[in-house]
Design an enzyme around this catalytic site. Structure first.
Site, PDB file in Angstrom:
ATOM      1  N   HIS A   7       0.795  -1.110   0.037  1.00  0.00           N
ATOM      2  CA  HIS A   7      -0.006   0.000  -0.087  1.00  0.00           C
ATOM      3  C   HIS A   7       0.807   1.313  -0.026  1.00  0.00           C
ATOM      4  O   HIS A   7       1.657   1.549   0.971  1.00  0.00           O
ATOM      5  CB  HIS A   7      -0.864  -0.093   1.160  1.00  0.00           C
ATOM      6  CG  HIS A   7      -1.755   1.075   1.344  1.00  0.00           C
ATOM      7  ND1 HIS A   7      -1.808   1.988   2.365  1.00  0.00           N
ATOM      8  CD2 HIS A   7      -2.758   1.609   0.483  1.00  0.00           C
ATOM      9  CE1 HIS A   7      -2.811   2.896   2.231  1.00  0.00           C
ATOM     10  NE2 HIS A   7      -3.360   2.516   1.259  1.00  0.00           N
ATOM     11  N   GLU A  34       0.528  -0.726  -4.915  1.00  0.00           N
ATOM     12  CA  GLU A  34      -0.611   0.313  -4.980  1.00  0.00           C
ATOM     13  C   GLU A  34      -0.002   1.598  -5.010  1.00  0.00           C
ATOM     14  O   GLU A  34       0.788   1.702  -4.229  1.00  0.00           O
ATOM     15  CB  GLU A  34      -1.736   0.158  -4.044  1.00  0.00           C
ATOM     16  CG  GLU A  34      -2.935   0.820  -4.110  1.00  0.00           C
ATOM     17  CD  GLU A  34      -2.885   2.010  -3.349  1.00  0.00           C
ATOM     18  OE1 GLU A  34      -3.737   2.951  -3.490  1.00  0.00           O
ATOM     19  OE2 GLU A  34      -1.909   2.444  -2.396  1.00  0.00           O
ATOM     20  N   ASP A  36      -1.207   6.018  -5.799  1.00  0.00           N
ATOM     21  CA  ASP A  36      -2.172   7.217  -5.871  1.00  0.00           C
ATOM     22  C   ASP A  36      -1.714   8.055  -7.050  1.00  0.00           C
ATOM     23  O   ASP A  36      -0.498   8.629  -6.832  1.00  0.00           O
ATOM     24  CB  ASP A  36      -2.666   7.848  -4.690  1.00  0.00           C
ATOM     25  CG  ASP A  36      -2.917   6.776  -3.665  1.00  0.00           C
ATOM     26  OD1 ASP A  36      -4.132   6.385  -3.587  1.00  0.00           O
ATOM     27  OD2 ASP A  36      -2.120   6.272  -2.673  1.00  0.00           O
ATOM     28  N   HIS A  49      -0.979  10.630  -2.640  1.00  0.00           N
ATOM     29  CA  HIS A  49      -2.167  10.513  -2.076  1.00  0.00           C
ATOM     30  C   HIS A  49      -3.198  11.682  -1.741  1.00  0.00           C
ATOM     31  O   HIS A  49      -4.336  11.577  -2.155  1.00  0.00           O
ATOM     32  CB  HIS A  49      -1.964   9.512  -0.743  1.00  0.00           C
ATOM     33  CG  HIS A  49      -3.338   9.198  -0.197  1.00  0.00           C
ATOM     34  ND1 HIS A  49      -3.875  10.273   0.781  1.00  0.00           N
ATOM     35  CD2 HIS A  49      -4.510   8.251  -0.169  1.00  0.00           C
ATOM     36  CE1 HIS A  49      -5.133   9.700   1.353  1.00  0.00           C
ATOM     37  NE2 HIS A  49      -5.547   8.458   0.761  1.00  0.00           N
ATOM     38  N   GLU A 109      -4.617   3.879  -8.041  1.00  0.00           N
ATOM     39  CA  GLU A 109      -5.761   4.783  -7.711  1.00  0.00           C
ATOM     40  C   GLU A 109      -6.003   5.931  -8.373  1.00  0.00           C
ATOM     41  O   GLU A 109      -5.034   6.706  -8.066  1.00  0.00           O
ATOM     42  CB  GLU A 109      -5.919   4.801  -6.434  1.00  0.00           C
ATOM     43  CG  GLU A 109      -7.123   5.301  -5.802  1.00  0.00           C
ATOM     44  CD  GLU A 109      -7.222   5.517  -4.115  1.00  0.00           C
ATOM     45  OE1 GLU A 109      -8.120   6.283  -3.758  1.00  0.00           O
ATOM     46  OE2 GLU A 109      -6.546   4.574  -3.527  1.00  0.00           O
TER      47      GLU A 109
END
Length: 248
Positions: A7, A34, A36, A49, A109
């Site tokens: 993450h 993962e 962002d 993020h 994301e």
């Protein structure tokens, strides 16, 4: 084989969403990351993020007010540890280069983009442009809490698997309608309040399930025993070897 997603990279060992955090994944046997992505004023896609610099850099301000020329002045590592002083805020293109070099798979994301739909539209377009550089052997999932943006991404790039992100509070009875509208292959629910019955419903509807953010090994084991396909975690290095790449 259950999937571990690092993450925001190995975010308990290095500053989140930096090249340093992603570069640590392979040596710890983690193949999926993962990240962002958001957009700057000039259309540059960056890995972040937050839509501000305040929490994870040495500066303050909104991403939407910056350009690529500003990135050289931003330190995204010194807040975490002295070992990461000068760590840059990466562009998405830089991350793709690293992903190709380290042979990683990637969950991207797309942030909701607080600057408005015009910038969200540009974010979608520029992410798609950058993904052309991703090696064909790399696996890819694109996810978002912004289901309108996710549906638009899927319309423009139908070959990519997409995942609907849901917070516990927003995971209502209409979840499957949302999934269908987005053409989603995966559901990414929040760990909080997730039950075995909910997992069974998702699976019976034919969806793969990756749960965020799971930082307790016993809870991860429980979720995997329920049939969850993967978990997003900040502590991927602490998981048993059976969840990691062979030989690592």
């Amino acid at each position: 084989m259950k999937t571990l997603f690092a993450h925001r990279g190995m975010s308990s060992l290095a500053p989140e969403n930096t090249l340093a955090a992603f570069a640590l994944c392979r040596q710890h046997g983690i193949q999926w990351i993962e990240c962002d992505v958001d957009i700057l004023a000039d259309g540059t896609v960056v890995v972040s993020h937050d839509d501000t610099l305040d929490r994870c850099t040495d500066q303050s301000g909104n991403l939407a007010e910056l350009t690529k020329a500003d990135l050289g002045d931003i330190d995204a590592g010194s807040w975490f540890h002295d070992d990461f002083i000068g760590e840059p805020l990466p562009t998405f293109e830089q991350l793709i280069t690293l992903v190709n070099q380290h042979e990683l798979n990637i969950n991207v994301e797309i942030k909701s983009c607080s600057a408005g739909w015009a910038m969200t539209d540009k974010l979608i377009a520029n992410v798609i442009t950058a993904l052309v550089q991703l090696d064909t052997g790399r696996e890819l999932i694109v996810s978002s809490f912004n289901h309108l943006a996710l549906a638009e991404f899927k319309r423009r790039r139908p070959q990519t698997s997409v995942a609907c992100l849901f917070e516990a509070a927003s995971l209502g009875d209409d979840w499957e309608s949302v999934m269908q509208a987005c053409g989603a292959d995966y559901i990414h629910p929040e760990d909080q309040s997730l039950t075995q019955a909910m997992v069974a419903r998702f699976k019976s509807s034919g969806y793969k399930i990756n749960v965020y953010t799971v930082n307790d090994l016993a809870r991860a084991n429980q979720l995997f025993n329920w049939g969850v396909d993967g978990v997003f975690t900040d502590i991927a290095h602490r998981f048993p070897s059976k969840y990691k790449l062979r030989g690592k």
